[in-house]
Design a protein around this motif. Sequence first.
Motif, PDB file in Angstrom:
ATOM      1  N   ASP A 175       0.847  -1.194   0.000  1.00 33.67           N
ATOM      2  CA  ASP A 175       0.000   0.000   0.000  1.00 33.67           C
ATOM      3  C   ASP A 175       0.881   1.242   0.000  1.00 33.67           C
ATOM      4  OD1 ASP A 175      -1.837   1.995   0.312  1.00 33.67           O
ATOM      5  OD2 ASP A 175      -2.816   1.133   2.077  1.00 33.67           O
ATOM      6  N   SER A 176       0.938   1.927  -1.126  1.00 36.60           N
ATOM      7  CA  SER A 176       1.794   3.108  -1.240  1.00 36.60           C
ATOM      8  C   SER A 176       1.194   4.326  -0.560  1.00 36.60           C
ATOM      9  CB  SER A 176       2.036   3.425  -2.726  1.00 36.60           C
ATOM     10  OG  SER A 176       0.805   3.692  -3.382  1.00 36.60           O
ATOM     11  N   GLN A 177      -0.039   4.215  -0.048  1.00 42.09           N
ATOM     12  CA  GLN A 177      -0.701   5.350   0.577  1.00 42.09           C
ATOM     13  C   GLN A 177      -0.274   5.549   2.030  1.00 42.09           C
ATOM     14  OE1 GLN A 177      -2.696   7.315  -1.377  1.00 42.09           O
ATOM     15  NE2 GLN A 177      -1.959   5.922  -2.965  1.00 42.09           N
ATOM     16  N   LEU A 298      -0.064   7.242   8.452  1.00 42.53           N
ATOM     17  CA  LEU A 298      -0.446   7.895   7.211  1.00 42.53           C
ATOM     18  C   LEU A 298       0.598   8.848   6.652  1.00 42.53           C
ATOM     19  CD1 LEU A 298      -4.265   8.644   7.501  1.00 42.53           C
ATOM     20  CD2 LEU A 298      -3.110   6.997   6.038  1.00 42.53           C
ATOM     21  N   SER A 299       1.270   9.604   7.510  1.00 37.02           N
ATOM     22  CA  SER A 299       2.165  10.641   6.987  1.00 37.02           C
ATOM     23  C   SER A 299       3.237  10.978   8.001  1.00 37.02           C
ATOM     24  CB  SER A 299       1.364  11.904   6.644  1.00 37.02           C
ATOM     25  OG  SER A 299       2.227  12.961   6.289  1.00 37.02           O
TER      26      SER A 299
END
Length: 334
Positions: A175-177, A298-299
């Motif tokens: 999952d690249s997200q 997530l980030s």
Amino acid sequence: MSTPLSAPPVTTPSTEADSLADSFATSYAGVVAFIAVAAEGNFAKAGDRLGIGRSAVSRSVQKLEDQLGTRLFVRTTRSTTLTTEGERFYENCHPGVERIVQALDEMRELRQGPPSGQLRVCSTVGFGRKVVAPLLQGFREANPGISVELLLDDGPTDFTTDRIDVSFRNGRMEDSQVIAKKVIPMQMLLCASPGYAARHGLPAGIDELADHGCVNFRLASGRVYEWEFKVGGHLRKVAPPAMLTFNDADLVLQSVLDGHGIAQMAGYQVCEHLRAGTLVACLPQHAPDDRGHYLCFLSRQHLPARMRVFIDYMTERIRALDLQILESLLVKQP
């Protein structure tokens, strides 16, 4: 006869500084008001969010529009929507404002003391129960201002809908997200009890698996897990006929310990049993080597201090656990 050029107006450094300050103050207040209106959908709610009156919000946005020479909103008695120019301006401004807010929050955390707040953590069931949960008390003692909610779920993580801050995932991350930080390799080992090995022997090769009683694991997706092996540098998947199938990794382990068959299980589940001799490994030379246990979020850009200290703590503590045993098994190979 040429007309003499008029001399440019004389400006002093203080005049330029005052002009810059006035322009910045107007622009900043206008941008903040603009972002609030765009997020809330109307001027009144934006005023409530900012703690100022609706008219003050409207004046700030109007000044910004005057500065830009662009209309940012289409206003009617019933709705407030962004113009095309407003949408573009919002897309450009929003990340910058979020970073400012994040910087302010981080400075506030530094002033106010140790990290605090709530963390919502998700993990696969087996790894969460065996590895993550036992470490939480130590984390809480080191960070008493942070509360942790641990959810065990073998299904995919929906960070947004389920409001998950950090997720522990196993296997291969595709999952690249999300940001995936590999904590330790995930060793998949084929094991049996000494009693089963004495009665039935152990497979000498992958093709002999069909002659043995196998215990399988059903994934959260409903699909039965395919055993994986590395043969000649390539991945080979096998779906052996199962005598027993469970959708809980601990039940698979217990069934193997009870001598009901052989199963491929994660190293963190079986390493203690292999060292104690309550399990024996077979075909370790074919164990896959491209899996891992990952910390996912997530980030990196908007990482609260409570998440940073949790990720650092768990990474350090999990790596310090003695969960890797494949190398010692390979040394024992004839």
